[in-house]
Design a protein around this motif. Structure first.
Motif, PDB file in Angstrom:
ATOM      1  N   ASP A   1      26.069 -17.900-103.896  1.00 41.77           N
ATOM      2  CA  ASP A   1      26.136 -18.828-105.019  1.00 41.77           C
ATOM      3  C   ASP A   1      24.753 -19.057-105.613  1.00 41.77           C
ATOM      4  O   ASP A   1      24.588 -19.110-106.844  1.00 41.77           O
ATOM      5  CB  ASP A   1      26.738 -20.152-104.552  1.00 41.77           C
ATOM      6  N   THR A   2      23.738 -19.175-104.750  1.00 40.93           N
ATOM      7  CA  THR A   2      22.365 -19.355-105.221  1.00 40.93           C
ATOM      8  C   THR A   2      21.906 -18.151-106.029  1.00 40.93           C
ATOM      9  O   THR A   2      21.307 -18.297-107.105  1.00 40.93           O
ATOM     10  CB  THR A   2      21.412 -19.577-104.033  1.00 40.93           C
ATOM     11  N   ILE A   3      22.189 -16.954-105.539  1.00 43.23           N
ATOM     12  CA  ILE A   3      21.798 -15.733-106.250  1.00 43.23           C
ATOM     13  C   ILE A   3      22.553 -15.621-107.573  1.00 43.23           C
ATOM     14  O   ILE A   3      21.967 -15.285-108.621  1.00 43.23           O
ATOM     15  CB  ILE A   3      22.046 -14.500-105.364  1.00 43.23           C
ATOM     16  N   TYR A   4      23.844 -15.897-107.535  1.00 41.57           N
ATOM     17  CA  TYR A   4      24.671 -15.823-108.747  1.00 41.57           C
ATOM     18  C   TYR A   4      24.124 -16.757-109.828  1.00 41.57           C
ATOM     19  O   TYR A   4      23.955 -16.358-110.998  1.00 41.57           O
ATOM     20  CB  TYR A   4      26.108 -16.197-108.382  1.00 41.57           C
ATOM     21  N   ASN A   5      23.829 -17.990-109.457  1.00 37.83           N
ATOM     22  CA  ASN A   5      23.308 -18.959-110.424  1.00 37.83           C
ATOM     23  C   ASN A   5      21.920 -18.569-110.914  1.00 37.83           C
ATOM     24  O   ASN A   5      21.591 -18.769-112.092  1.00 37.83           O
ATOM     25  CB  ASN A   5      23.279 -20.356-109.806  1.00 37.83           C
ATOM     26  N   ALA A   6      21.084 -18.023-110.014  1.00 40.77           N
ATOM     27  CA  ALA A   6      19.748 -17.585-110.420  1.00 40.77           C
ATOM     28  C   ALA A   6      19.830 -16.443-111.427  1.00 40.77           C
ATOM     29  O   ALA A   6      19.080 -16.412-112.419  1.00 40.77           O
ATOM     30  CB  ALA A   6      18.935 -17.151-109.200  1.00 40.77           C
ATOM     31  N   LEU A   7      20.728 -15.508-111.198  1.00 41.14           N
ATOM     32  CA  LEU A   7      20.872 -14.385-112.129  1.00 41.14           C
ATOM     33  C   LEU A   7      21.297 -14.875-113.513  1.00 41.14           C
ATOM     34  O   LEU A   7      20.854 -14.347-114.538  1.00 41.14           O
ATOM     35  CB  LEU A   7      21.890 -13.377-111.593  1.00 41.14           C
ATOM     36  N   ARG A   8      22.118 -15.907-113.546  1.00 42.88           N
ATOM     37  CA  ARG A   8      22.586 -16.432-114.822  1.00 42.88           C
ATOM     38  C   ARG A   8      21.505 -17.254-115.540  1.00 42.88           C
ATOM     39  O   ARG A   8      21.172 -16.989-116.694  1.00 42.88           O
ATOM     40  CB  ARG A   8      23.834 -17.300-114.599  1.00 42.88           C
ATOM     41  N   GLN A   9      20.938 -18.247-114.859  1.00 42.86           N
ATOM     42  CA  GLN A   9      20.020 -19.153-115.552  1.00 42.86           C
ATOM     43  C   GLN A   9      18.582 -18.646-115.584  1.00 42.86           C
ATOM     44  O   GLN A   9      17.836 -18.956-116.512  1.00 42.86           O
ATOM     45  CB  GLN A   9      20.061 -20.544-114.916  1.00 42.86           C
ATOM     46  N   ASP A  10      18.183 -17.866-114.595  1.00 35.84           N
ATOM     47  CA  ASP A  10      16.777 -17.445-114.512  1.00 35.84           C
ATOM     48  C   ASP A  10      16.530 -16.049-115.069  1.00 35.84           C
ATOM     49  O   ASP A  10      15.394 -15.711-115.410  1.00 35.84           O
ATOM     50  CB  ASP A  10      16.297 -17.486-113.055  1.00 35.84           C
ATOM     51  N   PHE A  11      17.607 -15.235-115.147  1.00 32.53           N
ATOM     52  CA  PHE A  11      17.420 -13.854-115.602  1.00 32.53           C
ATOM     53  C   PHE A  11      18.339 -13.474-116.761  1.00 32.53           C
ATOM     54  O   PHE A  11      18.364 -12.325-117.184  1.00 32.53           O
ATOM     55  CB  PHE A  11      17.612 -12.886-114.423  1.00 32.53           C
ATOM     56  N   GLY A  12      19.108 -14.432-117.272  1.00 31.85           N
ATOM     57  CA  GLY A  12      19.891 -14.198-118.477  1.00 31.85           C
ATOM     58  C   GLY A  12      21.020 -13.202-118.328  1.00 31.85           C
ATOM     59  O   GLY A  12      21.398 -12.545-119.296  1.00 31.85           O
TER      60      GLY A  12
ATOM     61  N   LYS B   1      27.255 -12.217-116.492  1.00 29.43           N
ATOM     62  CA  LYS B   1      28.298 -11.902-115.506  1.00 29.43           C
ATOM     63  C   LYS B   1      27.707 -10.994-114.434  1.00 29.43           C
ATOM     64  O   LYS B   1      27.902  -9.780-114.433  1.00 29.43           O
ATOM     65  CB  LYS B   1      29.482 -11.215-116.194  1.00 29.43           C
ATOM     66  N   PRO B   2      26.979 -11.553-113.482  1.00 27.19           N
ATOM     67  CA  PRO B   2      26.259 -10.739-112.501  1.00 27.19           C
ATOM     68  C   PRO B   2      27.204  -9.963-111.579  1.00 27.19           C
ATOM     69  O   PRO B   2      28.300 -10.425-111.235  1.00 27.19           O
ATOM     70  CB  PRO B   2      25.469 -11.773-111.686  1.00 27.19           C
ATOM     71  N   LYS B   3      26.742  -8.793-111.179  1.00 23.05           N
ATOM     72  CA  LYS B   3      27.460  -7.954-110.214  1.00 23.05           C
ATOM     73  C   LYS B   3      26.586  -7.837-108.964  1.00 23.05           C
ATOM     74  O   LYS B   3      25.445  -7.376-109.047  1.00 23.05           O
ATOM     75  CB  LYS B   3      27.739  -6.580-110.815  1.00 23.05           C
ATOM     76  N   ILE B   4      27.119  -8.276-107.831  1.00 22.69           N
ATOM     77  CA  ILE B   4      26.315  -8.437-106.615  1.00 22.69           C
ATOM     78  C   ILE B   4      26.898  -7.622-105.468  1.00 22.69           C
ATOM     79  O   ILE B   4      28.113  -7.626-105.238  1.00 22.69           O
ATOM     80  CB  ILE B   4      26.253  -9.925-106.206  1.00 22.69           C
TER      81      ILE B   4
ATOM     82  N   LYS C   1      21.510   0.748-107.933  1.00 25.46           N
ATOM     83  CA  LYS C   1      21.335   0.727-109.378  1.00 25.46           C
ATOM     84  C   LYS C   1      22.588   0.262-110.117  1.00 25.46           C
ATOM     85  O   LYS C   1      22.530  -0.042-111.312  1.00 25.46           O
ATOM     86  CB  LYS C   1      20.921   2.120-109.868  1.00 25.46           C
ATOM     87  N   SER C   2      23.711   0.187-109.403  1.00 24.03           N
ATOM     88  CA  SER C   2      24.963  -0.251-110.030  1.00 24.03           C
ATOM     89  C   SER C   2      25.151  -1.762-109.975  1.00 24.03           C
ATOM     90  O   SER C   2      26.174  -2.271-110.455  1.00 24.03           O
ATOM     91  CB  SER C   2      26.156   0.424-109.336  1.00 24.03           C
ATOM     92  N   PHE C   3      24.173  -2.470-109.381  1.00 25.34           N
ATOM     93  CA  PHE C   3      24.312  -3.908-109.189  1.00 25.34           C
ATOM     94  C   PHE C   3      23.120  -4.662-109.768  1.00 25.34           C
ATOM     95  O   PHE C   3      22.004  -4.132-109.840  1.00 25.34           O
ATOM     96  CB  PHE C   3      24.455  -4.229-107.700  1.00 25.34           C
ATOM     97  N   ASP C   4      23.357  -5.921-110.125  1.00 24.68           N
ATOM     98  CA  ASP C   4      22.279  -6.784-110.624  1.00 24.68           C
ATOM     99  C   ASP C   4      21.453  -7.366-109.488  1.00 24.68           C
ATOM    100  O   ASP C   4      20.292  -7.722-109.679  1.00 24.68           O
ATOM    101  CB  ASP C   4      22.859  -7.916-111.464  1.00 24.68           C
ATOM    102  N   ALA C   5      22.053  -7.479-108.304  1.00 26.12           N
ATOM    103  CA  ALA C   5      21.332  -7.982-107.138  1.00 26.12           C
ATOM    104  C   ALA C   5      22.016  -7.478-105.875  1.00 26.12           C
ATOM    105  O   ALA C   5      23.211  -7.180-105.866  1.00 26.12           O
ATOM    106  CB  ALA C   5      21.279  -9.507-107.130  1.00 26.12           C
TER     107      ALA C   5
END
Length: 353
Positions: free
Chosen positions: A188-199, A202-205, A258-262
């Motif tokens: 959840d922390t990573i998901y929220n960081a990808l959204r608010q901190d990296f723009g 819809k992150p793929k993890i 390379k297929s994922f945002d994190a």
């Protein structure tokens, strides 16, 4: 409303016997850096004036005693102490470690008070910082106590981002530490960081397995089947694009990352060995999950080259730009949440280098 000004970038000095001061001074030797931010180094102008001569760095330092004296267009050095310090490059020294903590405490307090906007920490020595009133394994644990949120070590570049379920945990304790609650919290922390901190709207993890080959259906270990898989399934069913567990040994070599945002690694070396192999010198350690922004370079004190003017400031410079980008993205995210009709960008808007 905060007055219009450049982003105030606080810097803790780290271990003075290491390369921290060298990479800081080399970074701001380039006057163009002052176009992007206003640096505030928490240390001693006397010490840094000595060190810039040591490294033959020609730059002007603006000594101040309080944050109200910070000036844009200057390399501000806030005097946390004024006495001399006995510097012995490459040596572990508790007295020098105490100055690293003085700098860290002062810069963290300024961050909490909104006197600076972001914090970049130079490397510390984890042994020399230990004392009766400072008993933390590193920056992250201290900042987690001082700043609101749930901290997560997030190693980042523009193309690779690796978060950890467990960081400074002994190998023998990893499996017992990883629980469904911990997995859900970290993802959840990573998901929220990808959204608010990296723009990334819809992150793929991806999540890496705990055991070799993710347990081989229980042959090597049951934790992947009994803990990771059902938790990942539950997270995925909630609408988040989270997949795994993937076998860690082939995940990076096959370019699957390379297929994922994190990528979420189960433990420290599982994530940091491939990260540093792929991006050493350009990577940044970002403490995600806090209400304030802190970054650091992806290296340590490097005692073996300290004082020899051999340190590469590339990672520290990247840490500066990452902090600025994240600050800009968070400000934009706040505006987007106030006005949801605006379209959220996919990529960060701040271009520093």
């Amino acid at each position: 409303m905060k007055k219009e000004q450049k982003i105030r970038l606080g810097i803790s000095i780290g271990d003075l016997n290491g390369i921290g001061s060298e990479v800081i001074l080399k970074t701001f030797e380039d006057n163009r850096m002052l176009d992007f931010c206003t640096p505030v180094i928490f240390a001693s102008v006397k010490i840094l004036s000595f060190l810039k001569k040591q490294y033959k760095i020609n730059t002007n330092l603006h000594g101040i005693d309080k944050t109200s004296q910070i000036l844009d267009g200057k390399i501000n050095v806030l005097n946390v102490w004024k006495e001399g310090v006995d510097i012995n490059f490459g040596k572990e020294d508790e007295k020098v470690g105490a100055y690293a903590i003085k700098s860290l405490r002062a810069s963290t307090q300024a961050l909490k008070n909104d006197e600076i906007d972001v914090l970049v920490t130079a490397p510390i020595n984890k042994h020399s910082i230990q004392s009766e009133d400072f008993n933390f394994p590193g920056h992250t644990d201290y900042l987690n106590q001082e700043l609101q949120g749930n901290s997560l070590m997030f190693m980042i570049t523009d193309t690779l981002k690796v978060g950890l379920l467990t960081d400074h945990v002994a190998v023998k304790d990893i499996a017992n530490t990883i629980t469904p609650e911990l997995i859900e919290q970290k993802v959840d922390t990573i998901y929220n960081a990808l959204r608010q901190d990296f723009g990334i709207s819809k992150p793929k993890i991806a999540v890496l397995g705990i055991n070799p080959h993710s347990g081989d259906n229980g042959v090597i270990g049951k934790e992947d089947d009994e803990v990771l898989k059902p938790t990942i399934k539950r997270i995925n069913e909630s609408g988040k694009l989270v997949y795994g567990p993937y076998a860690a040994d082939s995940f990076f070599g096959s370019n699957s990352y390379k297929s994922f945002d994190a990528i979420v690694a189960s433990y420290h070396d599982q994530g940091l060995i491939p990260f540093k192999t792929l991006s050493f010198g350009k990577g940044v350690n970002y403490t995600a999950g806090l209400d304030k922004i802190r970054t650091s370079p992806d290296h340590g004190t490097a005692f073996e080259i300290a004082g020899k003017n051999k340190a590469d400031n590339g990672s520290f410079k990247e840490a500066v730009f990452a902090a600025l980008k994240i600050y800009k993205n968070r400000e934009e995210y706040k505006e987007l949440t106030k006005n949801p009709l605006k379209k959220q960008p996919r990529k960060p808007q701040f271009k520093g280098n």
